[in-house]
Design a protein around this motif. Structure first.
Motif, PDB file in Angstrom:
ATOM      1  N   ALA A 111     -40.943 -74.048   9.892  1.00  0.00           N
ATOM      2  CA  ALA A 111     -39.628 -73.460   9.634  1.00  0.00           C
ATOM      3  C   ALA A 111     -38.940 -73.060  10.935  1.00  0.00           C
ATOM      4  O   ALA A 111     -37.731 -73.277  11.113  1.00  0.00           O
TER       5      ALA A 111
ATOM      6  N   VAL B  23     -37.480 -76.041  12.582  1.00  0.00           N
ATOM      7  CA  VAL B  23     -36.218 -76.424  11.949  1.00  0.00           C
ATOM      8  C   VAL B  23     -35.079 -75.541  12.461  1.00  0.00           C
ATOM      9  O   VAL B  23     -33.975 -76.023  12.748  1.00  0.00           O
TER      10      VAL B  23
ATOM     11  N   THR C 274     -31.801 -76.730  14.411  1.00  0.00           N
ATOM     12  CA  THR C 274     -30.471 -76.379  13.896  1.00  0.00           C
ATOM     13  C   THR C 274     -29.600 -75.799  15.000  1.00  0.00           C
ATOM     14  O   THR C 274     -28.412 -76.142  15.126  1.00  0.00           O
TER      15      THR C 274
ATOM     16  N   GLY D 174     -29.980 -81.729   6.226  1.00  0.00           N
ATOM     17  CA  GLY D 174     -29.993 -80.659   7.216  1.00  0.00           C
ATOM     18  C   GLY D 174     -29.737 -79.303   6.601  1.00  0.00           C
ATOM     19  O   GLY D 174     -30.418 -78.312   6.916  1.00  0.00           O
TER      20      GLY D 174
ATOM     21  N   LEU E 241     -32.842 -78.269   4.589  1.00  0.00           N
ATOM     22  CA  LEU E 241     -33.949 -77.816   5.448  1.00  0.00           C
ATOM     23  C   LEU E 241     -33.668 -76.431   6.012  1.00  0.00           C
ATOM     24  O   LEU E 241     -34.573 -75.592   6.110  1.00  0.00           O
ATOM     25  N   LEU E 242     -32.433 -76.168   6.416  1.00  0.00           N
ATOM     26  CA  LEU E 242     -32.078 -74.847   6.920  1.00  0.00           C
ATOM     27  C   LEU E 242     -32.303 -73.785   5.852  1.00  0.00           C
ATOM     28  O   LEU E 242     -32.882 -72.720   6.118  1.00  0.00           O
TER      29      LEU E 242
ATOM     30  N   SER F 291     -36.031 -73.285   5.211  1.00  0.00           N
ATOM     31  CA  SER F 291     -36.675 -72.628   6.348  1.00  0.00           C
ATOM     32  C   SER F 291     -36.396 -71.133   6.355  1.00  0.00           C
ATOM     33  O   SER F 291     -37.294 -70.312   6.559  1.00  0.00           O
TER      34      SER F 291
END
Length: 664
Positions: free
Chosen positions: A534, A537, A541, A637, A640-641, A644
């Motif tokens: 996480a 990620v 980001t 994206g 995933l953000l 995380s």
């Protein structure tokens, strides 16, 4: 392969990590003693049995000196350790006192003074707990204390014990049920050391186990026992120890005072934090009864002889001495956990080379000591090392090799054939297999996280044996010698299990600490591995967001200032900054002596909280991305953000990183 377990210290040398992910191990290094460390014995440490393998050699000064001269210098060289001081006693007499290596300079410095076992003082760390236990037993013998009375009868401050009354018996055997605390336990800064009452009364550890049921090593517990002595005698602890224990034994070169009194200060050996480093400043123990004594090998020989029954009249009589050396608790109190090793009133009681041994280890950041007596053989030894070697296990190798090879050479009877495993061994091996967490841990504070790394793994093998190890060390093979008791093949390590109708609850590899079963999810560090993913990620980001923003600006021009989705996206992308900054500040708030810069800790928690709250705009941003039918990369994206940040939030809550109580 022999298992070498680090004896319970006041603390252990640490290098405080820095960086976003380092919060995972803030207190891990200080609690390495919780792991069961395994190292192969160096060739120089191999001992020899008596002639033709017929048992122990005759213990003479000539033979012991020859043996030590061949063993200790080789270990010092192999592990790049500065120096060592050694005492061996037998039959009430000092067999030998030896010093090796350097006392005041790095070992290879030409001007270094050699260690003098009669002159140089070494810090003995938690071996001091035996001095404290001796003081307690003196007051028991004199009728001032009752081992089984509520200790709060002698305290002048409130102590909450929600799970049951605590007695001196519990304190001396590490079964009072207290969680761990290591805040500024060892510090070079004298200003951080307060009076003993303040240290004990302000923010005491919580009681997390029922007294008398679960061994969990506790510096607080032994310090509390020392404070009880101070209360009933009206004499400050260090003064009482000098007057009633040290001076009557002739230990005039020993003290529990901090810093050392002027008459002894110049005789303290230097403590070396690393090979070839200069000596570090004097270490202060914040709870002196748990580890403040400094002593010479000669003086420790007198203490060994006291506990072998050869002390002068008036220090400790035969009955309290025998009580101090016997198992502290009835077998039913610990269930199967006491089958192999069990705490006495101060000592770790265990078997070595077929003989009962009573021992205790002690560590500060700089000094590392071991004391062991073999009552049946009427002999014992003490060793202390004044620095750290080239690797974390350097002092473990020297101390444990010295004790084990001493037992093999001078104590052990002829070797016995290994017993056959009892019926059902394969089933019990399968039942005990799993992951176990050390019960010497913080439970009620934000530093609960550290205990998550002290994991022992037990694996069942087809032949009914088990393999036992930790993430920090190789494993060792053990064979069941009686139901629910396993012994290391060719070694001395043991594992005892406590089982009920629901299966194995916990195990014990040493007398002073229990390992409680945890799920494979925690035992394999899955939550922390996912946290690292996480964090990766979040870092990606932070890099990708400005790059994408610049690319869009060049292609489409400045965005609409009123674009709500843009503001939401900004909030979502600001969350990783807060999370990473919070973790950095939490890490930076932990000082080398494991005290906290509390404003940094609170600021780190606040930033981390703001960061994990960013999961709300992250979800909103994800929904908007899907609604606008953005490309697959954009949706992935945003997803995933969101995942995380959600995982960081769950991790922070599960491991109490955001807990209001930040006592370390």
């Amino acid at each position: 392969m022999r298992v070498h377990r680090l004896p319970a210290p006041s603390s252990f040398p640490v290098a405080v990590p820095r960086g976003p992910g380092a919060v995972l191990v803030l207190v891990l290094a200080a609690l390495l003693l919780l792991a069961h460390l395994a190292v192969p014995p160096p060739a120089a440490a191999q001992g020899h049995d008596g002639p033709d393998g017929q048992g122990a050699r005759e213990l003479t000064a000539v033979d012991v000196d020859t043996w030590l001269d061949g063993l200790v210098p080789a270990l010092l060289d192999a592990e790049r350790l500065p120096g060592a001081t050694v005492a061996v006693v037998s039959g009430g007499e000092i067999v030998t006192l030896r010093g090796f290596g350097a006392a005041d300079r790095p070992r290879l410095a030409p001007e270094a003074a050699p260690v003098d076992p009669e002159h140089h003082l070494f810090r003995i760390g938690s071996v001091s707990k035996l001095v404290t236990a001796t003081a307690v037993m003196q007051q028991v013998e004199r009728g001032a204390l009752d081992l089984d009375a509520d200790v709060r009868e002698h305290l002048d401050f409130p102590l909450e014990l929600p799970l049951g009354t605590v007695t001196l018996r519990h304190l001396l055997s590490h079964t009072a049920g207290f969680e761990e605390r290591v805040d500024h336990l060892i510090t070079p800064d004298a200003e951080k050391v307060r009076d003993l009452r303040t240290e004990l009364a302000e923010d005491p550890p919580q009681q997390i186990f029922t007294p008398g049921t679960t061994p969990a090593y506790s510096n607080y517990g032994l310090a509390l026992a020392g404070y009880v002595v101070q209360q009933v005698t009206g004499v400050p602890f260090a003064d009482y120890v000098r007057r009633e224990v040290l001076d009557p034994l002739g230990m005039t070169s020993s003290t529990a005072e901090q810093p050392l009194p002027p008459a002894l200060a110049d005789r303290l050996a230097g403590g070396f934090p690393a090979p070839d480093a200069e000596p570090a400043p004097f270490e202060h123990i914040s709870v002196p009864p748990a580890g403040s004594v400094s002593s010479t090998a000669r003086d420790m020989a007198a203490f060994l002889n006291l506990h072998l029954g050869h002390g002068p009249d008036g220090v400790l009589g035969p009955e309290p001495l025998a009580a101090m050396h016997a198992p502290a608790l009835p077998p039913e109190s610990l269930g199967g956990l006491g089958a192999a090793e069990q705490m006495t009133l101060g000592f770790r009681g265990h078997e070595m080379q077929g003989q009962r041994a009573l021992s205790h280890g002690g560590d500060t950041y700089l000094f590392h000591s071991e004391l062991a007596i073999f009552p049946e053989a009427d002999t014992g030894l003490f060793v202390s090392v004044n620095g750290n070697g080239a690797r974390a296990l350097s002092t473990v190798v020297l101390r444990q090799q010295l004790v084990e090879q001493f037992a093999r050479r001078y104590v052990a009877p002829p070797e016995r054939a290994a017993p056959e495993s009892p019926p059902g061994a394969t089933d019990r091996a399968a039942a005990v297999a799993g992951h176990y967490r050390s019960e010497r841990r913080a439970e009620s504070t934000a530093w609960n996280l550290a205990g998550a790394f002290a994991i022992t793994t037990v694996t069942a093998r087809p032949d009914g044996t088990i393999r036992v190890g930790s993430f920090a060390a190789p494993s060792t093979t053990m064979r069941e010698v009686e139901p629910w008791l396993w012994r290391e093949t060719g070694g001395t390590a043991t594992l005892a299990a406590r089982a009920d109708e629901d299966g194995v609850r916990d195990v014990a590899l040493v007398a002073y600490r229990t390992e409680g079963r945890v799920s494979a999810w925690h035992g394999l560090f899955v939550p922390h591995l996912l946290l690292l993913a996480a964090l990766l990620v979040l870092v990606v980001t932070l890099v990708a967001w400005p790059v994408n923003r610049l690319r869009r600006r060049r292609r489409w021009g400045p965005p609409d200032a009123g674009d709500r989705s843009r503001r939401v996206r900004r909030l979502a992308c600001a969350a990783p900054v807060a999370v990473l900054a919070g973790l950095v500040l939490l890490t930076a708030s932990v000082q080398a002596d494991l005290s906290l810069v509390r404003p940094l800790t609170r600021l780190g928690q606040a930033l981390l909280l703001l960061g994990v709250l960013g999961v709300v705009p992250a979800v909103w941003h994800l929904a908007g991305t899907i609604r606008r039918r953005a490309g697959a990369v954009a949706v992935a994206g945003a997803a995933l953000l969101t995942l995380s940040l959600a995982w960081v939030a769950g991790w922070a809550v599960a491991f109490r990183v955001l807990w209001p109580d930040i006592s370390i």
